[in-house]
Write an enzyme that holds these catalytic residues in place. Sequence first.
Site, short mmCIF file in Angstrom:
data_model
loop_
_atom_site.label_atom_id
_atom_site.label_comp_id
_atom_site.label_asym_id
_atom_site.label_seq_id
_atom_site.Cartn_x
_atom_site.Cartn_y
_atom_site.Cartn_z
CG LEU A 13 -2.10 -0.97 1.16
CD1 LEU A 13 -2.76 -1.07 2.53
CD2 LEU A 13 -3.11 -0.54 0.11
CG ASP A 53 13.85 0.97 12.52
OD1 ASP A 53 12.63 0.85 12.77
OD2 ASP A 53 14.71 0.23 13.02
CG ASN A 76 1.85 2.28 4.64
OD1 ASN A 76 0.73 1.78 4.50
ND2 ASN A 76 2.95 1.70 4.18
CE1 TYR A 155 -2.27 -4.53 11.69
CE2 TYR A 155 -4.58 -5.20 11.60
CZ TYR A 155 -3.51 -4.49 11.08
OH TYR A 155 -3.69 -3.73 9.94
CE LYS A 159 -2.59 -0.94 11.88
NZ LYS A 159 -1.67 0.09 11.33
CB THR A 188 -0.26 -6.23 0.65
OG1 THR A 188 -0.62 -6.45 2.03
CG2 THR A 188 -1.15 -5.16 0.06
#
Length: 230
Positions: A13, A53, A76, A155, A159, A188
Site C-alpha cells: 500500500l 526505521d 503506513n 494487531y 490499531k 499484499t
Amino acid sequence: MTTTLITGANRGLGYETARRLVEAGHTVYVGARDPQRGKQAADELGAHYLPLDVTSDESVDAAAEQLTELDVLINNAGIPGPFKEARDLTADEFHQVFDLNVYGPVRMIHRFLPLLERSANPVIVNVSSGLGSIAAAVQADAIDTVPVWVPAPAYGASKAALNMLTVQYAKQLPNLRINSVDPGYTATDFNGRTGYQTVEEGADIIVRLAMIDKDGPTAEYLSLHGTIPW
C-alpha cells in the site's frame, strides 16, 4: 509543490500510494528500513529514498534532519503481529506490535510536527484497519467490509490505539487535518496476498485523505465506503 513522506513505502500500500502521489505532482519521500529495497522503490517511482526505521528514535531524528519542509505525513508502516488466541499471547509480542504500529507514529509526529506546522496545508494520514474498530468487533453487523473476528488481539488493539491517537492529536492540533483510514482487506505481502481487494483499491482512501485541503475532514475514521464506527 506538496512534499509527502510515507513510512514503509517500499512495497504494498505504501508503494502504490507513493506512485499515485508522485503522479499527482507530489514530491514523495519513500521511508524504508532496507536501503536496497528503499532505493529501488524510490528509483522506480521517481521519488526520494529516506532511510527510516520508525522503531528507532535515532533513525527518526536523522530522517527529520534531512528534510526542510513537509506537508503530508502518511504513517503506513506496520506489522500484523502473531495470529494467536489470547491465552497464548505474551507481553513481549504485544510490545513488538505496538512499537511499530503505535509508538512509530508517535515518534514520527513528535519529530516531524515542527515541519508540518510550517506548511500551509498540513495533513497526517494514519493507516489503520477495520480490525481497530471496537464497534465492529462487538457488533457483527457494525461494518461489513472487514472480517468481524480475527484472532489478532495485538494487531487490533494497536490499531484501536492508533485511532485514539488520531482523535487526541486532531483535537490538540486544529490547524492540521489528521485522520485514520481503513484501506480494507487488500492483497499484499502483509497478509500473504489473501485480501479480496487489489492494492490499487486499497490505496484509494489513503491517497484521497493525503490530498485534502484545509476544509477537509479531521479526527475521522474513514474507508472508501464512508465513516467507520470507532
